[in-house]
Design a protein around this motif. Structure first.
Motif, PDB file in Angstrom:
ATOM      1  N   ALA A   1      -8.695  -2.848 -14.919  1.00 18.27           N
ATOM      2  CA  ALA A   1      -7.655  -2.569 -13.930  1.00 18.27           C
ATOM      3  C   ALA A   1      -8.166  -3.023 -12.572  1.00 18.27           C
ATOM      4  CB  ALA A   1      -7.323  -1.081 -13.896  1.00 18.27           C
ATOM      5  N   THR A   2      -7.252  -3.191 -11.651  1.00 19.43           N
ATOM      6  CA  THR A   2      -7.585  -3.492 -10.265  1.00 19.43           C
ATOM      7  C   THR A   2      -6.865  -2.471  -9.394  1.00 19.43           C
ATOM      8  OG1 THR A   2      -7.752  -5.838 -10.790  1.00 19.43           O
ATOM      9  CG2 THR A   2      -7.550  -5.268  -8.475  1.00 19.43           C
ATOM     10  N   VAL A   3      -7.609  -1.908  -8.436  1.00 21.45           N
ATOM     11  CA  VAL A   3      -7.041  -0.906  -7.531  1.00 21.45           C
ATOM     12  C   VAL A   3      -7.419  -1.258  -6.102  1.00 21.45           C
ATOM     13  CG1 VAL A   3      -7.117   0.934  -9.269  1.00 21.45           C
ATOM     14  CG2 VAL A   3      -9.040   0.643  -7.706  1.00 21.45           C
ATOM     15  N   SER A   4      -6.589  -0.819  -5.167  1.00 23.54           N
ATOM     16  CA  SER A   4      -6.943  -0.890  -3.750  1.00 23.54           C
ATOM     17  C   SER A   4      -7.395   0.489  -3.325  1.00 23.54           C
ATOM     18  CB  SER A   4      -5.738  -1.315  -2.907  1.00 23.54           C
ATOM     19  OG  SER A   4      -5.479  -2.676  -3.090  1.00 23.54           O
ATOM     20  N   MET A   5      -8.425   0.524  -2.508  1.00 22.14           N
ATOM     21  CA  MET A   5      -8.959   1.780  -1.996  1.00 22.14           C
ATOM     22  C   MET A   5      -8.607   1.876  -0.520  1.00 22.14           C
ATOM     23  SD  MET A   5     -10.566   2.943  -4.684  1.00 22.14           S
ATOM     24  CE  MET A   5     -11.731   4.166  -4.140  1.00 22.14           C
ATOM     25  N   SER A   6      -8.306   3.112  -0.080  1.00 18.82           N
ATOM     26  CA  SER A   6      -8.058   3.338   1.331  1.00 18.82           C
ATOM     27  C   SER A   6      -8.575   4.710   1.724  1.00 18.82           C
ATOM     28  CB  SER A   6      -6.559   3.224   1.651  1.00 18.82           C
ATOM     29  OG  SER A   6      -5.823   4.200   0.939  1.00 18.82           O
ATOM     30  N   ALA A   7      -8.980   4.843   2.979  1.00 11.72           N
ATOM     31  CA  ALA A   7      -9.424   6.119   3.514  1.00 11.72           C
ATOM     32  C   ALA A   7      -8.185   6.914   3.910  1.00 11.72           C
ATOM     33  CB  ALA A   7     -10.340   5.911   4.710  1.00 11.72           C
TER      34      ALA A   7
END
Length: 169
Positions: A52-58
């Motif tokens: 899978a591919t995910v975007s991470m954010s604070a």
């Protein structure tokens, strides 16, 4: 460089194993500090070879980059240790400056108490920026330990966090 975590969870190792293979657990471990937004459909349960591919954010606001998840499972070891390895790694953002990303999570019966789980988590990183990024990763792993202990109390025999069914078919 390595970031290590070792803790005992008040949950049976089978329950910890089911929850560890749940993408919902991955998402909840860092909440609310970090948020994951999938680019690809996530499975209900991580299987060997899941990707899978995910975007991470604070806090769901500040972008931190894209992460590739590539799962390898090892559940047939004679010593009873079961391992989830993520051999993916950061593709964009500050963590993409690292090389040699290797993340392994292991569960086993706790010494002296087979009803509790010995949980071990290791991240190996490399590259010229590893010494600069290591303190933030270490802090993240400490938060991860706290969240794991908190979430584990909600895992029952057939589900992971928040009742998400993670039993194998």
């Amino acid at each position: 460089m390595r970031v290590l975590l070792k803790t005992v969870l008040d949950v049976h190792p089978d329950q910890a194993w089911r929850a560890l293979r749940s993408p919902a657990v991955f998402g909840e471990l860092y909440g609310p500090l970090l948020r994951m937004r999938p680019h690809t459909a996530l499975p209900t349960v991580w299987a060997d070879g899941s990707r899978a591919t995910v975007s991470m954010s604070a806090f769901g606001i500040v972008p931190l980059g894209r992460q590739r998840i590539d799962i390898r499972l090892q559940s047939d070891r004679p010593d009873g240790v079961r391992i989830v390895a993520d051999v993916g790694g950061p593709e964009t953002g500050p963590l993409s400056a690292l090389s040699g990303w290797r993340h392994r999570m292991a569960v086993a019966p706790a010494p002296g108490d087979a009803e509790r789980t010995l949980y071990r988590d290791e991240l190996r990183i490399g590259g010229p920026l590893a010494p600069l990024l290591w303190p933030a990763l270490w802090l993240g792993w400490q938060l991860r330990a706290s969240r794991l202990r908190s979430l584990a109390s909600g895992w029952d025999e057939d589900s992971g966090p928040d009742g998400v069914d993670t039993a194998e078919a």
